[in-house]
Design a protein around this motif. Sequence first.
Motif, PDB file in Angstrom:
ATOM      1  N   ARG A 248       0.840  -1.206   0.000  1.00 35.90           N
ATOM      2  CA  ARG A 248       0.000   0.000   0.000  1.00 35.90           C
ATOM      3  C   ARG A 248       0.875   1.257   0.000  1.00 35.90           C
ATOM      4  O   ARG A 248       0.568   2.243  -0.671  1.00 35.90           O
ATOM      5  N   ILE A 249       1.956   1.226   0.765  1.00 34.85           N
ATOM      6  CA  ILE A 249       2.856   2.377   0.845  1.00 34.85           C
ATOM      7  C   ILE A 249       3.634   2.549  -0.462  1.00 34.85           C
ATOM      8  O   ILE A 249       3.726   3.647  -1.016  1.00 34.85           O
ATOM      9  N   ILE A 250       4.188   1.446  -0.971  1.00 31.03           N
ATOM     10  CA  ILE A 250       4.947   1.512  -2.220  1.00 31.03           C
ATOM     11  C   ILE A 250       4.053   1.971  -3.369  1.00 31.03           C
ATOM     12  O   ILE A 250       4.487   2.708  -4.258  1.00 31.03           O
ATOM     13  N   GLY A 251       2.777   1.561  -3.351  1.00 31.71           N
ATOM     14  CA  GLY A 251       1.854   1.964  -4.399  1.00 31.71           C
ATOM     15  C   GLY A 251       1.711   3.472  -4.490  1.00 31.71           C
ATOM     16  O   GLY A 251       1.695   4.052  -5.584  1.00 31.71           O
ATOM     17  N   VAL A 252       1.612   4.143  -3.341  1.00 28.27           N
ATOM     18  CA  VAL A 252       1.513   5.610  -3.331  1.00 28.27           C
ATOM     19  C   VAL A 252       2.818   6.231  -3.813  1.00 28.27           C
ATOM     20  O   VAL A 252       2.821   7.151  -4.640  1.00 28.27           O
ATOM     21  N   ALA A 253       3.942   5.735  -3.301  1.00 31.96           N
ATOM     22  CA  ALA A 253       5.250   6.278  -3.682  1.00 31.96           C
ATOM     23  C   ALA A 253       5.512   6.091  -5.177  1.00 31.96           C
ATOM     24  O   ALA A 253       6.016   7.005  -5.856  1.00 31.96           O
ATOM     25  N   ASP A 254       5.159   4.940  -5.703  1.00 32.97           N
ATOM     26  CA  ASP A 254       5.368   4.631  -7.122  1.00 32.97           C
ATOM     27  C   ASP A 254       4.538   5.561  -8.003  1.00 32.97           C
ATOM     28  O   ASP A 254       5.028   6.125  -8.990  1.00 32.97           O
ATOM     29  N   ALA A 255       3.281   5.742  -7.639  1.00 34.69           N
ATOM     30  CA  ALA A 255       2.397   6.606  -8.421  1.00 34.69           C
ATOM     31  C   ALA A 255       2.861   8.054  -8.364  1.00 34.69           C
ATOM     32  O   ALA A 255       2.853   8.761  -9.386  1.00 34.69           O
ATOM     33  N   TYR A 256       3.280   8.498  -7.191  1.00 29.83           N
ATOM     34  CA  TYR A 256       3.718   9.886  -7.035  1.00 29.83           C
ATOM     35  C   TYR A 256       4.944  10.162  -7.910  1.00 29.83           C
ATOM     36  O   TYR A 256       5.022  11.208  -8.566  1.00 29.83           O
ATOM     37  N   ASP A 257       5.878   9.224  -7.959  1.00 29.15           N
ATOM     38  CA  ASP A 257       7.050   9.437  -8.813  1.00 29.15           C
ATOM     39  C   ASP A 257       6.669   9.422 -10.284  1.00 29.15           C
ATOM     40  O   ASP A 257       7.185  10.219 -11.079  1.00 29.15           O
TER      41      ASP A 257
ATOM     42  N   MET B 244       3.644  16.240 -13.800  1.00 22.59           N
ATOM     43  CA  MET B 244       2.851  17.175 -13.013  1.00 22.59           C
ATOM     44  C   MET B 244       3.776  17.902 -12.044  1.00 22.59           C
ATOM     45  O   MET B 244       4.892  17.447 -11.766  1.00 22.59           O
ATOM     46  N   THR B 245       3.320  19.021 -11.522  1.00 20.64           N
ATOM     47  CA  THR B 245       4.046  19.641 -10.416  1.00 20.64           C
ATOM     48  C   THR B 245       3.825  18.780  -9.177  1.00 20.64           C
ATOM     49  O   THR B 245       2.847  18.011  -9.115  1.00 20.64           O
ATOM     50  N   PRO B 246       4.702  18.879  -8.183  1.00 21.46           N
ATOM     51  CA  PRO B 246       4.490  18.115  -6.949  1.00 21.46           C
ATOM     52  C   PRO B 246       3.112  18.353  -6.329  1.00 21.46           C
ATOM     53  O   PRO B 246       2.465  17.408  -5.872  1.00 21.46           O
ATOM     54  N   LEU B 247       2.647  19.602  -6.329  1.00 23.47           N
ATOM     55  CA  LEU B 247       1.338  19.904  -5.741  1.00 23.47           C
ATOM     56  C   LEU B 247       0.217  19.255  -6.544  1.00 23.47           C
ATOM     57  O   LEU B 247      -0.738  18.699  -5.962  1.00 23.47           O
ATOM     58  N   GLN B 248       0.317  19.307  -7.867  1.00 25.15           N
ATOM     59  CA  GLN B 248      -0.697  18.658  -8.702  1.00 25.15           C
ATOM     60  C   GLN B 248      -0.741  17.159  -8.432  1.00 25.15           C
ATOM     61  O   GLN B 248      -1.820  16.561  -8.330  1.00 25.15           O
ATOM     62  N   ALA B 249       0.439  16.558  -8.313  1.00 24.49           N
ATOM     63  CA  ALA B 249       0.508  15.121  -8.046  1.00 24.49           C
ATOM     64  C   ALA B 249      -0.061  14.788  -6.674  1.00 24.49           C
ATOM     65  O   ALA B 249      -0.796  13.804  -6.511  1.00 24.49           O
TER      66      ALA B 249
ATOM     67  N   PHE C 177       1.232  10.313   3.781  1.00 23.52           N
ATOM     68  CA  PHE C 177       1.853  11.004   2.646  1.00 23.52           C
ATOM     69  C   PHE C 177       1.665  12.516   2.780  1.00 23.52           C
ATOM     70  O   PHE C 177       2.598  13.299   2.583  1.00 23.52           O
ATOM     71  N   ASN C 178       0.445  12.952   3.120  1.00 23.36           N
ATOM     72  CA  ASN C 178       0.145  14.374   3.238  1.00 23.36           C
ATOM     73  C   ASN C 178       0.999  15.055   4.303  1.00 23.36           C
ATOM     74  O   ASN C 178       1.499  16.168   4.096  1.00 23.36           O
ATOM     75  N   VAL C 179       1.165  14.387   5.437  1.00 23.28           N
ATOM     76  CA  VAL C 179       1.979  14.951   6.519  1.00 23.28           C
ATOM     77  C   VAL C 179       3.410  15.164   6.036  1.00 23.28           C
ATOM     78  O   VAL C 179       4.002  16.232   6.238  1.00 23.28           O
ATOM     79  N   ALA C 180       3.965  14.139   5.379  1.00 23.99           N
ATOM     80  CA  ALA C 180       5.338  14.250   4.868  1.00 23.99           C
ATOM     81  C   ALA C 180       5.441  15.330   3.799  1.00 23.99           C
ATOM     82  O   ALA C 180       6.419  16.095   3.754  1.00 23.99           O
ATOM     83  N   PHE C 181       4.438  15.403   2.933  1.00 27.68           N
ATOM     84  CA  PHE C 181       4.449  16.402   1.855  1.00 27.68           C
ATOM     85  C   PHE C 181       4.406  17.806   2.439  1.00 27.68           C
ATOM     86  O   PHE C 181       5.157  18.702   2.007  1.00 27.68           O
ATOM     87  N   GLN C 182       3.542  18.030   3.404  1.00 24.88           N
ATOM     88  CA  GLN C 182       3.402  19.352   4.019  1.00 24.88           C
ATOM     89  C   GLN C 182       4.664  19.762   4.782  1.00 24.88           C
ATOM     90  O   GLN C 182       4.951  20.955   4.918  1.00 24.88           O
TER      91      GLN C 182
END
Length: 236
Positions: free
Chosen positions: A162-171, A183-188, A208-213
Amino acid sequence: IGELARAFNTMADEIQRYIGKVEASAEETKQLFMDSIRAIANALDAKDPYTRGHSDRVSAYSMVIGKSYGLDTRMMRIIEISSLLHDVGKIGVADRILRKPGTLTPNEFAIMKTHPSKGAQILGSIPQMREIIPGIQYHHERWSGGGYPGGLRGEQIPLIARIIGVADAYDAMTTDRPYQKAMTPLQAANRINELKTIVYQPVIVEAFNVAFQQGLFKPFHEAVARAKAAKSGAVR
């Protein structure tokens, strides 16, 4: 008693030196193992000009999300290795598909979708990899179902997948691909949140949101931008 004390002290010193050698050897072995894993991941990424550095970034993002989620040291180690090797099954996918500059046909995409299972098969004969395999095999499953290769849903999907799935998609979203511009990081990040409950587990997205913020992904974006600028300059 004095002789016994001296003998004991000598023995204690020898034991301490031995422990030091064992620890140094263990650290060297661990480093050699991780270097080998990274070499395999880099070799895989090099097969596809659009995914250069992908495995390293997915691993870094997975570690950031995992830490935000609250994984313990042992699970962090597992997710580090699993995310580095999440695309190892692409060894079994033809270069004409991996390197295709345009959108894949339905048949080609069906072949591409076999890479998680191929990865699990490749590592399945190594007993020490048994905890690594679930992240490799199931990182393309969807929280609401309908993913691949197993069509799992919800808690059926292993946590590391589940974690790798988010990381993979974000990259994938934040780097140029044949089928889309980055996309820009914010768009992604917004897109990841739009897919919460459908593709990704809400609690993982919140981590993910906590780390992104907190700006924890920013150094990796800057590295990608530098590499892109250097490549553009070299082409000119």
